[in-house]
Design a protein around this motif. Structure first.
Motif, mmCIF file in Angstrom:
data_model
loop_
_atom_site.group_PDB
_atom_site.id
_atom_site.type_symbol
_atom_site.label_atom_id
_atom_site.label_comp_id
_atom_site.label_asym_id
_atom_site.label_seq_id
_atom_site.Cartn_x
_atom_site.Cartn_y
_atom_site.Cartn_z
ATOM 1 N N SER A 20 -51.367 18.495 21.183
ATOM 2 C CA SER A 20 -50.470 18.985 20.126
ATOM 3 C C SER A 20 -50.763 20.437 19.747
ATOM 4 C CB SER A 20 -50.586 18.095 18.880
ATOM 5 O OG SER A 20 -51.927 18.062 18.410
ATOM 6 N N CYS A 21 -51.631 21.097 20.475
ATOM 7 C CA CYS A 21 -51.972 22.501 20.215
ATOM 8 C C CYS A 21 -50.714 23.378 20.243
ATOM 9 C CB CYS A 21 -52.974 22.959 21.275
ATOM 10 S SG CYS A 21 -53.323 24.725 21.270
ATOM 11 N N ILE A 22 -50.548 24.219 19.223
ATOM 12 C CA ILE A 22 -49.368 25.090 19.132
ATOM 13 C C ILE A 22 -49.209 25.949 20.381
ATOM 14 C CG2 ILE A 22 -48.383 27.086 17.912
ATOM 15 C CD1 ILE A 22 -49.502 25.934 15.328
ATOM 16 N N GLY A 23 -50.298 26.517 20.823
ATOM 17 C CA GLY A 23 -50.241 27.410 21.978
ATOM 18 C C GLY A 23 -49.857 26.708 23.257
ATOM 19 N N VAL A 24 -50.051 25.398 23.312
ATOM 20 C CA VAL A 24 -49.696 24.615 24.496
ATOM 21 C C VAL A 24 -48.306 24.015 24.354
ATOM 22 C CG1 VAL A 24 -50.281 22.588 25.884
ATOM 23 C CG2 VAL A 24 -52.094 24.087 25.054
ATOM 24 N N LYS A 25 -48.097 23.258 23.262
ATOM 25 C CA LYS A 25 -46.863 22.501 23.095
ATOM 26 C C LYS A 25 -45.657 23.384 22.808
ATOM 27 C CE LYS A 25 -45.202 18.278 20.898
ATOM 28 N NZ LYS A 25 -45.538 17.158 19.974
ATOM 29 N N GLN A 26 -45.844 24.428 22.004
ATOM 30 C CA GLN A 26 -44.709 25.256 21.599
ATOM 31 C C GLN A 26 -44.603 26.567 22.376
ATOM 32 O OE1 GLN A 26 -44.592 25.794 17.324
ATOM 33 N NE2 GLN A 26 -45.209 23.680 16.921
ATOM 34 N N GLN A 27 -45.743 27.046 22.890
ATOM 35 C CA GLN A 27 -45.727 28.371 23.515
ATOM 36 C C GLN A 27 -46.051 28.339 25.012
ATOM 37 O OE1 GLN A 27 -48.633 30.041 20.819
ATOM 38 N NE2 GLN A 27 -47.065 30.750 19.377
ATOM 39 N N GLY A 28 -46.245 27.150 25.559
ATOM 40 C CA GLY A 28 -46.361 27.013 27.013
ATOM 41 C C GLY A 28 -47.671 27.456 27.632
ATOM 42 N N GLY A 29 -48.710 27.604 26.839
ATOM 43 C CA GLY A 29 -49.995 28.028 27.388
ATOM 44 C C GLY A 29 -50.852 26.855 27.830
ATOM 45 N N GLU A 30 -52.058 27.164 28.248
ATOM 46 C CA GLU A 30 -53.014 26.109 28.592
ATOM 47 C C GLU A 30 -54.379 26.475 28.030
ATOM 48 O OE1 GLU A 30 -53.009 25.732 32.812
ATOM 49 O OE2 GLU A 30 -54.035 27.626 33.175
ATOM 50 N N ILE A 31 -55.166 25.436 27.791
ATOM 51 C CA ILE A 31 -56.461 25.612 27.133
ATOM 52 C C ILE A 31 -57.565 25.814 28.158
ATOM 53 C CG2 ILE A 31 -58.204 24.480 25.690
ATOM 54 C CD1 ILE A 31 -55.882 22.983 24.313
ATOM 55 N N LEU A 32 -58.418 26.780 27.894
ATOM 56 C CA LEU A 32 -59.603 27.012 28.718
ATOM 57 C C LEU A 32 -60.840 26.793 27.845
ATOM 58 C CD1 LEU A 32 -61.062 28.052 31.291
ATOM 59 C CD2 LEU A 32 -60.870 30.355 30.326
ATOM 60 N N HIS A 33 -61.716 25.907 28.288
ATOM 61 C CA HIS A 33 -62.977 25.666 27.582
ATOM 62 C C HIS A 33 -64.033 26.641 28.090
ATOM 63 C CE1 HIS A 33 -61.733 21.165 26.990
ATOM 64 N NE2 HIS A 33 -60.984 22.007 26.297
ATOM 65 N N ASN A 34 -64.535 27.474 27.220
ATOM 66 C CA ASN A 34 -65.636 28.370 27.584
ATOM 67 C C ASN A 34 -66.992 27.688 27.440
ATOM 68 O OD1 ASN A 34 -63.435 30.372 26.043
ATOM 69 N ND2 ASN A 34 -64.203 31.129 27.998
#
Length: 203
Positions: free
Chosen positions: A116-130
């Motif tokens: 449900s992350c805004i950057g993923v669900k609404q803005q089409g990005g993907e999450i990177l774990h550092n």
């Protein structure tokens, strides 16, 4: 509730040869307990009991009740020596957890609300774990099994750092104590989005 308890036997037959015989003949694992005001103590553990305990990731960030022939020791797993090819545990280092002394331990990060992350669900990005784990400093009673990282409101192009984490009371991050505010996770544009942007610019 998970039972973080192990039984151990005092080990008097020391040395590499003795350790090999212990593992081969008795399915036992040599270990050492050190720290606090006591002298180091060599013990042995049942291999299958150790394997079962390590199935839970929290075993690495939890105070373990180690029962040594009638005496109780509160300890942390400080180091594991594994077989280089087969991966089974060959030796364990335990650090005594003294109630009024701060300890350092590595604690896993648990990422929440990634779908449900805004950057993923609404803005089409993907999450990177550092980072997948962090080193903490605290009293034994305050040691958390994990630290949560809430990704719900992270937007595209945004990076979360150690200073953004919500820590339990009494817990400090070792890296911040040394002035290093490391990146924990970020939301970045996907490869498809990047390619589309580049093609649009070229046209």
């Amino acid at each position: 509730m998970t039972d973080f308890t192990l039984n151990a036997e005092v080990r008097s037959d020391l040395g590499k040869g003795a350790s090999r015989r212990l593992r081969r003949n008795a399915a036992m694992i040599p270990a050492v307990i050190y720290g606090g005001d006591k002298t180091p103590q060599s013990v042995s553990l049942v291999a299958k009991d150790v394997a079962k305990l390590l199935e839970n990731e929290a075993a690495f960030s939890h105070v373990i009740d180690l029962k040594v022939e009638g005496a109780n020791e509160s300890v942390l797993i400080k180091a594991l020596q594994r077989h280089p090819a087969k991966g089974y545990v060959m030796h364990v280092d335990f650090l005594r957890a003294v109630a009024d002394h701060k300890l350092t331990a590595v604690v896993p990060l648990h990422y929440l609300n990634q779908d449900s992350c805004i950057g993923v669900k609404q803005q089409g990005g993907e999450i990177l774990h550092n980072l997948n784990e962090v080193e903490v400093s605290c009293l034994p009673k305050d040691l958390p099994e994990f630290i949560e990282v809430d990704m719900a409101n992270v937007e595209l192009g945004q990076t979360l750092h150690l200073t953004d984490l919500k820590l339990p009371e009494g817990v400090q991050l070792a890296a911040l104590a040394h002035g290093s505010d490391l990146p924990v996770a970020n939301v970045h544009a996907t490869r498809v989005a990047k390619d589309s942007t580049e093609e649009g610019a070229a046209e």
